[in-house]
Design a protein around this motif. Sequence first.
Motif, PDB file in Angstrom:
ATOM      1  N   VAL A  13     -13.952 -25.402   0.136  1.00  0.00           N
ATOM      2  CA  VAL A  13     -15.055 -25.433   1.093  1.00  0.00           C
ATOM      3  C   VAL A  13     -14.849 -24.359   2.148  1.00  0.00           C
ATOM      4  CG1 VAL A  13     -16.224 -26.791   2.866  1.00  0.00           C
ATOM      5  CG2 VAL A  13     -15.532 -27.878   0.723  1.00  0.00           C
ATOM      6  N   ALA A  14     -15.875 -23.580   2.402  1.00  0.00           N
ATOM      7  CA  ALA A  14     -15.802 -22.556   3.442  1.00  0.00           C
ATOM      8  C   ALA A  14     -16.349 -23.124   4.740  1.00  0.00           C
ATOM      9  CB  ALA A  14     -16.599 -21.329   3.041  1.00  0.00           C
ATOM     10  N   GLY A  15     -15.602 -22.964   5.817  1.00  0.00           N
ATOM     11  CA  GLY A  15     -16.110 -23.257   7.146  1.00  0.00           C
ATOM     12  C   GLY A  15     -16.808 -22.016   7.678  1.00  0.00           C
ATOM     13  N   VAL A  16     -17.972 -22.211   8.296  1.00  0.00           N
ATOM     14  CA  VAL A  16     -18.767 -21.070   8.764  1.00  0.00           C
ATOM     15  C   VAL A  16     -19.220 -21.321  10.196  1.00  0.00           C
ATOM     16  CG1 VAL A  16     -20.760 -19.593   8.291  1.00  0.00           C
ATOM     17  CG2 VAL A  16     -19.609 -20.770   6.396  1.00  0.00           C
ATOM     18  N   ASP A  17     -19.091 -20.308  11.041  1.00  0.00           N
ATOM     19  CA  ASP A  17     -19.580 -20.408  12.414  1.00  0.00           C
ATOM     20  C   ASP A  17     -19.939 -19.021  12.910  1.00  0.00           C
ATOM     21  OD1 ASP A  17     -20.365 -21.591  14.757  1.00  0.00           O
ATOM     22  OD2 ASP A  17     -18.352 -22.011  15.508  1.00  0.00           O
ATOM     23  N   GLU A  18     -20.773 -18.985  13.934  1.00  0.00           N
ATOM     24  CA  GLU A  18     -21.165 -17.709  14.540  1.00  0.00           C
ATOM     25  C   GLU A  18     -20.830 -17.713  16.017  1.00  0.00           C
ATOM     26  OE1 GLU A  18     -23.568 -17.722  16.979  1.00  0.00           O
ATOM     27  OE2 GLU A  18     -23.982 -19.858  16.697  1.00  0.00           O
ATOM     28  N   ALA A 106     -20.365 -24.879   1.539  1.00  0.00           N
ATOM     29  CA  ALA A 106     -20.129 -24.320   2.871  1.00  0.00           C
ATOM     30  C   ALA A 106     -20.491 -25.367   3.912  1.00  0.00           C
ATOM     31  CB  ALA A 106     -20.948 -23.057   3.078  1.00  0.00           C
ATOM     32  N   TRP A 107     -19.639 -25.490   4.919  1.00  0.00           N
ATOM     33  CA  TRP A 107     -19.872 -26.393   6.048  1.00  0.00           C
ATOM     34  C   TRP A 107     -20.102 -25.514   7.270  1.00  0.00           C
ATOM     35  CZ3 TRP A 107     -18.368 -31.955   6.040  1.00  0.00           C
ATOM     36  CH2 TRP A 107     -18.172 -32.426   4.740  1.00  0.00           C
ATOM     37  N   VAL A 108     -21.255 -25.684   7.894  1.00  0.00           N
ATOM     38  CA  VAL A 108     -21.687 -24.785   8.963  1.00  0.00           C
ATOM     39  C   VAL A 108     -21.801 -25.551  10.276  1.00  0.00           C
ATOM     40  CG1 VAL A 108     -23.530 -23.222   9.707  1.00  0.00           C
ATOM     41  CG2 VAL A 108     -22.956 -23.405   7.281  1.00  0.00           C
ATOM     42  N   ASP A 109     -21.327 -24.946  11.354  1.00  0.00           N
ATOM     43  CA  ASP A 109     -21.434 -25.589  12.663  1.00  0.00           C
ATOM     44  C   ASP A 109     -22.892 -25.603  13.130  1.00  0.00           C
ATOM     45  OD1 ASP A 109     -20.318 -26.680  15.167  1.00  0.00           O
ATOM     46  OD2 ASP A 109     -21.051 -24.812  16.024  1.00  0.00           O
ATOM     47  N   GLY A 110     -23.300 -26.716  13.760  1.00  0.00           N
ATOM     48  CA  GLY A 110     -24.624 -26.792  14.358  1.00  0.00           C
ATOM     49  C   GLY A 110     -25.619 -27.573  13.517  1.00  0.00           C
ATOM     50  N   ASN A 111     -26.889 -27.434  13.868  1.00  0.00           N
ATOM     51  CA  ASN A 111     -27.937 -28.174  13.153  1.00  0.00           C
ATOM     52  C   ASN A 111     -28.855 -27.262  12.341  1.00  0.00           C
ATOM     53  OD1 ASN A 111     -29.275 -26.959  15.250  1.00  0.00           O
ATOM     54  ND2 ASN A 111     -29.947 -28.851  16.238  1.00  0.00           N
ATOM     55  N   HIS A 112     -28.486 -25.993  12.220  1.00  0.00           N
ATOM     56  CA  HIS A 112     -29.209 -25.065  11.354  1.00  0.00           C
ATOM     57  C   HIS A 112     -28.204 -24.438  10.397  1.00  0.00           C
ATOM     58  CE1 HIS A 112     -31.937 -25.171  14.890  1.00  0.00           C
ATOM     59  NE2 HIS A 112     -32.870 -25.123  13.966  1.00  0.00           N
ATOM     60  N   ALA A 113     -28.598 -24.302   9.151  1.00  0.00           N
ATOM     61  CA  ALA A 113     -27.702 -23.722   8.150  1.00  0.00           C
ATOM     62  C   ALA A 113     -28.423 -22.635   7.370  1.00  0.00           C
ATOM     63  CB  ALA A 113     -27.200 -24.807   7.201  1.00  0.00           C
ATOM     64  N   GLY A 115     -29.530 -20.363   4.112  1.00  0.00           N
ATOM     65  CA  GLY A 115     -29.724 -20.609   2.692  1.00  0.00           C
ATOM     66  C   GLY A 115     -28.660 -19.863   1.900  1.00  0.00           C
ATOM     67  N   LEU A 116     -27.918 -20.587   1.085  1.00  0.00           N
ATOM     68  CA  LEU A 116     -26.840 -19.997   0.294  1.00  0.00           C
ATOM     69  C   LEU A 116     -26.955 -20.471  -1.153  1.00  0.00           C
ATOM     70  CD1 LEU A 116     -23.855 -20.637   2.760  1.00  0.00           C
ATOM     71  CD2 LEU A 116     -24.995 -18.448   2.352  1.00  0.00           C
ATOM     72  N   ALA A 117     -26.280 -19.757  -2.041  1.00  0.00           N
ATOM     73  CA  ALA A 117     -26.299 -20.115  -3.461  1.00  0.00           C
ATOM     74  C   ALA A 117     -25.254 -21.177  -3.764  1.00  0.00           C
ATOM     75  CB  ALA A 117     -26.063 -18.866  -4.303  1.00  0.00           C
ATOM     76  N   MET A 118     -25.147 -22.162  -2.889  1.00  0.00           N
ATOM     77  CA  MET A 118     -24.169 -23.246  -3.010  1.00  0.00           C
ATOM     78  C   MET A 118     -24.608 -24.347  -2.067  1.00  0.00           C
ATOM     79  SD  MET A 118     -21.176 -21.382  -0.793  1.00  0.00           S
ATOM     80  CE  MET A 118     -21.472 -19.855  -1.705  1.00  0.00           C
ATOM     81  N   PRO A 119     -24.126 -25.555  -2.236  1.00  0.00           N
ATOM     82  CA  PRO A 119     -24.470 -26.619  -1.288  1.00  0.00           C
ATOM     83  C   PRO A 119     -24.000 -26.266   0.122  1.00  0.00           C
ATOM     84  CG  PRO A 119     -23.503 -27.535  -3.279  1.00  0.00           C
ATOM     85  CD  PRO A 119     -23.310 -26.049  -3.358  1.00  0.00           C
ATOM     86  N   VAL A 120     -24.848 -26.561   1.096  1.00  0.00           N
ATOM     87  CA  VAL A 120     -24.539 -26.263   2.497  1.00  0.00           C
ATOM     88  C   VAL A 120     -24.734 -27.530   3.327  1.00  0.00           C
ATOM     89  CG1 VAL A 120     -25.060 -24.807   4.488  1.00  0.00           C
ATOM     90  CG2 VAL A 120     -25.371 -23.912   2.177  1.00  0.00           C
ATOM     91  N   ARG A 121     -23.813 -27.788   4.229  1.00  0.00           N
ATOM     92  CA  ARG A 121     -23.942 -28.923   5.139  1.00  0.00           C
ATOM     93  C   ARG A 121     -23.822 -28.444   6.571  1.00  0.00           C
ATOM     94  NH1 ARG A 121     -20.519 -34.628   5.127  1.00  0.00           N
ATOM     95  NH2 ARG A 121     -21.508 -35.526   6.981  1.00  0.00           N
ATOM     96  N   ALA A 122     -24.790 -28.771   7.398  1.00  0.00           N
ATOM     97  CA  ALA A 122     -24.727 -28.468   8.828  1.00  0.00           C
ATOM     98  C   ALA A 122     -24.025 -29.620   9.539  1.00  0.00           C
ATOM     99  CB  ALA A 122     -26.123 -28.275   9.388  1.00  0.00           C
ATOM    100  N   VAL A 123     -23.044 -29.300  10.361  1.00  0.00           N
ATOM    101  CA  VAL A 123     -22.240 -30.305  11.053  1.00  0.00           C
ATOM    102  C   VAL A 123     -22.330 -30.065  12.551  1.00  0.00           C
ATOM    103  CG1 VAL A 123     -19.971 -31.382  11.267  1.00  0.00           C
ATOM    104  CG2 VAL A 123     -20.655 -30.331   9.089  1.00  0.00           C
ATOM    105  N   VAL A 124     -23.045 -30.896  13.262  1.00  0.00           N
ATOM    106  CA  VAL A 124     -23.143 -30.772  14.720  1.00  0.00           C
ATOM    107  C   VAL A 124     -21.762 -31.073  15.309  1.00  0.00           C
ATOM    108  CG1 VAL A 124     -24.203 -31.672  16.805  1.00  0.00           C
ATOM    109  CG2 VAL A 124     -25.570 -31.401  14.727  1.00  0.00           C
ATOM    110  N   GLY A 125     -21.253 -30.166  16.131  1.00  0.00           N
ATOM    111  CA  GLY A 125     -19.922 -30.323  16.691  1.00  0.00           C
ATOM    112  C   GLY A 125     -18.812 -30.007  15.706  1.00  0.00           C
ATOM    113  N   GLY A 126     -19.174 -29.352  14.608  1.00  0.00           N
ATOM    114  CA  GLY A 126     -18.190 -29.054  13.575  1.00  0.00           C
ATOM    115  C   GLY A 126     -17.079 -28.131  14.031  1.00  0.00           C
TER     116      GLY A 126
END
Length: 207
Positions: A13-18, A106-113, A115-126
Amino acid sequence: MTRRRRRFACPCVAGVDEVGRGPLAGPVVAAAVILPPKGLPRGLTDSKALTESERERLDAKVRARALAWALGEASVAEIDAMNILQASLLAMRRAVAALTLTPFAAWVDGNHAPGLAMPVRAVVGGDGAVPAISAASIVAKVARDRQMVALDAAYPGYGFARHKGYGTAGHRRALERLGVTEIHRRSFAPVARLAEARQTVFDYTLR
């Protein structure tokens, strides 16, 4: 490490943040990090909760221990063209695309994620709860801060090395004194108002 944090530490799983949605100047930078199942750096948390020296130390450890990490960014021109949210999602997509390993999710910080060629989950406070997202937050923050320090030398007088492009009182005073540069986000209200005011004065003097 709590049981919840250990459950999230999956090598696939990739963690993603900006970093850099709020500043008046500079790019928005994202990072994607795939951490190993064991041997995580101690102290991973939201980059905003860390001192500069702590971020630098953890950034080096994450880059050394991660199974894969990558950066992506969106330029000031792209921010102004598509808005900061869409530019942030673009930077995230670029970071994930640049990974040398392909995660299954991919697990992404926040409530917007993005679009990726894999399942994506937005995690508030991630960025404070999921180690891989915390790592991405740190890597992105350190990378962007270094860019702004470099831009400080190219655009002296604005104080980019200190405020990293955020709209501090000192930055706003410098904008009023020195004007808007090519690395300022003209779609952001404080910059747009100043640019318009200066253009109005310029037009008036030509009459």
